[in-house]
Design a protein around this motif. Structure first.
Motif, PDB file in Angstrom:
ATOM      1  N   ALA A  88      44.735 -58.290 -11.580  1.00  0.00           N
ATOM      2  CA  ALA A  88      45.568 -57.121 -11.303  1.00  0.00           C
ATOM      3  C   ALA A  88      44.909 -55.849 -11.837  1.00  0.00           C
ATOM      4  CB  ALA A  88      46.948 -57.294 -11.927  1.00  0.00           C
ATOM      5  N   GLY A  89      44.903 -54.812 -11.008  1.00  0.00           N
ATOM      6  CA  GLY A  89      44.319 -53.548 -11.444  1.00  0.00           C
ATOM      7  C   GLY A  89      44.595 -52.443 -10.444  1.00  0.00           C
ATOM      8  N   ILE A  90      44.482 -51.226 -10.923  1.00  0.00           N
ATOM      9  CA  ILE A  90      44.609 -50.051 -10.061  1.00  0.00           C
ATOM     10  C   ILE A  90      43.404 -49.150 -10.275  1.00  0.00           C
ATOM     11  CG2 ILE A  90      47.122 -50.117  -9.953  1.00  0.00           C
ATOM     12  CD1 ILE A  90      47.141 -47.870 -12.082  1.00  0.00           C
ATOM     13  N   ALA A  91      43.096 -48.318  -9.276  1.00  0.00           N
ATOM     14  CA  ALA A  91      41.959 -47.401  -9.370  1.00  0.00           C
ATOM     15  C   ALA A  91      42.387 -45.940  -9.311  1.00  0.00           C
ATOM     16  CB  ALA A  91      40.958 -47.686  -8.255  1.00  0.00           C
ATOM     17  N   SER A  92      43.567 -45.682  -8.805  1.00  0.00           N
ATOM     18  CA  SER A  92      44.025 -44.294  -8.676  1.00  0.00           C
ATOM     19  C   SER A  92      44.409 -43.738 -10.058  1.00  0.00           C
ATOM     20  CB  SER A  92      45.244 -44.240  -7.761  1.00  0.00           C
ATOM     21  OG  SER A  92      44.893 -44.647  -6.465  1.00  0.00           O
ATOM     22  N   PRO A  93      44.226 -42.435 -10.271  1.00  0.00           N
ATOM     23  CA  PRO A  93      43.884 -41.416  -9.285  1.00  0.00           C
ATOM     24  C   PRO A  93      42.384 -41.180  -9.184  1.00  0.00           C
ATOM     25  CG  PRO A  93      44.442 -40.365 -11.335  1.00  0.00           C
ATOM     26  CD  PRO A  93      44.586 -41.840 -11.574  1.00  0.00           C
ATOM     27  N   SER A  94      41.983 -40.573  -8.067  1.00  0.00           N
ATOM     28  CA  SER A  94      40.588 -40.190  -7.875  1.00  0.00           C
ATOM     29  C   SER A  94      40.409 -38.774  -8.416  1.00  0.00           C
ATOM     30  CB  SER A  94      40.242 -40.253  -6.382  1.00  0.00           C
ATOM     31  OG  SER A  94      38.910 -39.853  -6.157  1.00  0.00           O
ATOM     32  N   LYS A  95      40.174 -38.705  -9.741  1.00  0.00           N
ATOM     33  CA  LYS A  95      40.119 -37.408 -10.429  1.00  0.00           C
ATOM     34  C   LYS A  95      39.094 -37.440 -11.567  1.00  0.00           C
ATOM     35  CE  LYS A  95      45.083 -36.377  -9.827  1.00  0.00           C
ATOM     36  NZ  LYS A  95      46.345 -36.108 -10.574  1.00  0.00           N
ATOM     37  N   SER A  96      38.613 -36.258 -11.938  1.00  0.00           N
ATOM     38  CA  SER A  96      37.823 -36.146 -13.159  1.00  0.00           C
ATOM     39  C   SER A  96      38.772 -36.227 -14.360  1.00  0.00           C
ATOM     40  CB  SER A  96      37.061 -34.820 -13.178  1.00  0.00           C
ATOM     41  OG  SER A  96      37.973 -33.732 -13.121  1.00  0.00           O
ATOM     42  N   LEU A  97      38.204 -36.390 -15.546  1.00  0.00           N
ATOM     43  CA  LEU A  97      39.037 -36.618 -16.727  1.00  0.00           C
ATOM     44  C   LEU A  97      39.988 -35.451 -16.996  1.00  0.00           C
ATOM     45  CD1 LEU A  97      39.661 -38.564 -19.035  1.00  0.00           C
ATOM     46  CD2 LEU A  97      37.898 -37.411 -20.375  1.00  0.00           C
ATOM     47  N   ASP A  98      39.485 -34.210 -16.873  1.00  0.00           N
ATOM     48  CA  ASP A  98      40.321 -33.053 -17.191  1.00  0.00           C
ATOM     49  C   ASP A  98      41.477 -32.870 -16.209  1.00  0.00           C
ATOM     50  OD1 ASP A  98      39.188 -30.471 -15.235  1.00  0.00           O
ATOM     51  OD2 ASP A  98      37.998 -32.295 -15.425  1.00  0.00           O
ATOM     52  N   GLN A  99      41.352 -33.455 -15.010  1.00  0.00           N
ATOM     53  CA  GLN A  99      42.410 -33.365 -14.011  1.00  0.00           C
ATOM     54  C   GLN A  99      43.401 -34.527 -14.086  1.00  0.00           C
ATOM     55  OE1 GLN A  99      42.825 -30.722 -11.839  1.00  0.00           O
ATOM     56  NE2 GLN A  99      41.204 -29.804 -13.096  1.00  0.00           N
ATOM     57  N   THR A 100      43.088 -35.522 -14.923  1.00  0.00           N
ATOM     58  CA  THR A 100      43.939 -36.703 -15.071  1.00  0.00           C
ATOM     59  C   THR A 100      45.047 -36.399 -16.075  1.00  0.00           C
ATOM     60  OG1 THR A 100      42.035 -38.134 -14.647  1.00  0.00           O
ATOM     61  CG2 THR A 100      43.959 -39.153 -15.675  1.00  0.00           C
ATOM     62  N   TRP A 193      41.870 -45.313  -1.462  1.00  0.00           N
ATOM     63  CA  TRP A 193      40.897 -44.415  -2.089  1.00  0.00           C
ATOM     64  C   TRP A 193      40.153 -43.616  -1.024  1.00  0.00           C
ATOM     65  CZ3 TRP A 193      35.516 -44.494  -1.466  1.00  0.00           C
ATOM     66  CH2 TRP A 193      34.799 -43.637  -2.304  1.00  0.00           C
ATOM     67  N   ALA A 194      39.761 -44.272   0.058  1.00  0.00           N
ATOM     68  CA  ALA A 194      39.013 -43.603   1.124  1.00  0.00           C
ATOM     69  C   ALA A 194      39.799 -42.428   1.702  1.00  0.00           C
ATOM     70  CB  ALA A 194      38.655 -44.604   2.217  1.00  0.00           C
ATOM     71  N   LYS A 195      41.098 -42.612   1.827  1.00  0.00           N
ATOM     72  CA  LYS A 195      41.932 -41.541   2.372  1.00  0.00           C
ATOM     73  C   LYS A 195      41.963 -40.315   1.470  1.00  0.00           C
ATOM     74  CE  LYS A 195      45.148 -44.725   4.682  1.00  0.00           C
ATOM     75  NZ  LYS A 195      46.549 -45.246   4.647  1.00  0.00           N
ATOM     76  N   GLN A 196      41.723 -40.503   0.171  1.00  0.00           N
ATOM     77  CA  GLN A 196      41.792 -39.406  -0.792  1.00  0.00           C
ATOM     78  C   GLN A 196      40.525 -38.563  -0.825  1.00  0.00           C
ATOM     79  OE1 GLN A 196      42.848 -40.905  -4.691  1.00  0.00           O
ATOM     80  NE2 GLN A 196      44.419 -42.257  -3.862  1.00  0.00           N
ATOM     81  N   GLN A 197      39.463 -39.041  -0.166  1.00  0.00           N
ATOM     82  CA  GLN A 197      38.190 -38.340  -0.239  1.00  0.00           C
ATOM     83  C   GLN A 197      38.135 -37.149   0.721  1.00  0.00           C
ATOM     84  OE1 GLN A 197      36.395 -39.433  -2.913  1.00  0.00           O
ATOM     85  NE2 GLN A 197      38.256 -40.672  -2.977  1.00  0.00           N
ATOM     86  N   LYS A 198      37.178 -36.262   0.478  1.00  0.00           N
ATOM     87  CA  LYS A 198      37.098 -35.010   1.233  1.00  0.00           C
ATOM     88  C   LYS A 198      36.899 -35.233   2.720  1.00  0.00           C
ATOM     89  CE  LYS A 198      35.268 -32.304  -2.634  1.00  0.00           C
ATOM     90  NZ  LYS A 198      34.092 -31.553  -3.165  1.00  0.00           N
ATOM     91  N   ASP A 199      36.083 -36.243   3.076  1.00  0.00           N
ATOM     92  CA  ASP A 199      35.814 -36.510   4.492  1.00  0.00           C
ATOM     93  C   ASP A 199      35.940 -38.011   4.745  1.00  0.00           C
ATOM     94  OD1 ASP A 199      34.992 -36.662   7.098  1.00  0.00           O
ATOM     95  OD2 ASP A 199      33.186 -35.450   6.826  1.00  0.00           O
ATOM     96  N   PRO A 200      37.160 -38.511   4.947  1.00  0.00           N
ATOM     97  CA  PRO A 200      37.376 -39.956   5.125  1.00  0.00           C
ATOM     98  C   PRO A 200      36.567 -40.553   6.267  1.00  0.00           C
ATOM     99  CG  PRO A 200      39.463 -38.845   4.769  1.00  0.00           C
ATOM    100  CD  PRO A 200      38.422 -37.763   4.950  1.00  0.00           C
ATOM    101  N   SER A 201      36.220 -39.761   7.281  1.00  0.00           N
ATOM    102  CA  SER A 201      35.490 -40.290   8.432  1.00  0.00           C
ATOM    103  C   SER A 201      34.092 -40.766   8.059  1.00  0.00           C
ATOM    104  CB  SER A 201      35.403 -39.229   9.533  1.00  0.00           C
ATOM    105  OG  SER A 201      34.649 -38.115   9.093  1.00  0.00           O
ATOM    106  N   LYS A 202      33.554 -40.238   6.959  1.00  0.00           N
ATOM    107  CA  LYS A 202      32.198 -40.614   6.549  1.00  0.00           C
ATOM    108  C   LYS A 202      32.191 -41.736   5.503  1.00  0.00           C
ATOM    109  CE  LYS A 202      30.093 -36.082   7.423  1.00  0.00           C
ATOM    110  NZ  LYS A 202      29.381 -34.942   6.796  1.00  0.00           N
ATOM    111  N   ILE A 203      33.365 -42.126   5.069  1.00  0.00           N
ATOM    112  CA  ILE A 203      33.444 -43.076   3.964  1.00  0.00           C
ATOM    113  C   ILE A 203      32.865 -44.441   4.316  1.00  0.00           C
ATOM    114  CG2 ILE A 203      35.094 -44.446   2.606  1.00  0.00           C
ATOM    115  CD1 ILE A 203      34.552 -41.753   1.440  1.00  0.00           C
TER     116      ILE A 203
END
Length: 256
Positions: A88-100, A193-203
């Protein structure tokens, strides 16, 4: 005789993604699987896939009493536990430390690490009886880091150190402790995670390219390695962090 005949496997987060692929492979190899997860719908679906003889427990891996009750339920149902697979695990959020924020930080550590603390705390005595093993699902980012995933990478780095320390502590009981470390694997969590990226089409191309073997795999490749690590074929392997990554850690490439 199948590789995991008569083995009872307690698997967290086993109702979807890599966990479900592991559950399927464990069952195919002859084991009985008890899945603990916090998504009731996926638990029901997993039982339809696995069939009779397997069980589920609805609960939150980050809550002590839930894990204690799940372990007790497993022992009542099967009489023993041979393997604890902390998947069991989670990866979100997709952020740098200062934004977490603090809530996100705590949630990552509670699920990705405290869950391992609880399963060990409540399951160790059962593993002593069977001279069983513990398997942790880590990630290659534990060693190489990952952009915009500081907190997640930190949990996996800690999990690697924890795996090695546990291997030392429990060797005297003939309990092996290892971890498996994927890179990219197509799971519902990765697609989110892919949906959260800047350009999901290139993921998709990016995820193919970071793996030296040329493609981002499905979870079955991780599950095959897990079957080996919890089997007697790996009886002299402990404290090992096994990359199952298509060589991604050899040259992780930056996504532009």
């Amino acid at each position: 005789m199948q590789l995991l005949d008569n083995k009872i496997i307690f698997l967290t987060g086993g109702s979807m993604g890599i966990g479900l692929e592991c559950a399927k492979k464990y069952a195919e190899a002859g084991a009985k699987v008890m899945i603990m997860a916090n998504d009731e719908a996926s638990l029901i679906e997993s039982m339809k896939i696995l069939g009779e003889g397997h069980s589920t427990f609805f609960g939150d891996i980050s809550i002590s009493s839930n894990v204690e009750n799940a372990i007790k339920f497993t022992l009542k149902q099967y009489g023993k536990i041979d393997v604890i697979h902390n998947n069991a695990g989670i990866a979100s959020p997709s952020k740098s430390l200062d934004q977490t924020d603090e809530y996100e930080w705590d949630k990552l550590f509670n699920i990705n690490l405290k869950g391992v603390f609880y399963t060990t705390r409540y399951g160790l005595e059962a593993l002593k009886q069977t001279k069983g093993c513990i398997l942790n699902t880590s990630s290659v980012v534990a060693e190489i880091g990952q952009e915009n995933h500081a907190a997640y990478s930190a949990t996996k780095g800690a999990l690697n150190a924890l795996t090695k320390s546990m291997a030392l502590d429990y060797a005297k009981y003939k309990i092996r402790v290892n971890a498996v470390a994927p890179a990219g694997v197509w799971t519902p969590m990765l697609r989110e995670w892919a949906k959260q990226q800047k350009d999901p089409s290139k993921i998709e191309k990016y995820l193919d390219d970071i793996h030296v073997l040329g493609h981002c795999p499905d979870g079955d490749v991780i599950a095959d390695a897990c079957v080996f690590l919890v089997s007697d074929k790996a009886r002299f392997i402990t404290g090992n962090i096994m990359p199952v990554s298509g060589g991604a850690e050899l040259g992780y490439r930056r996504f532009e």
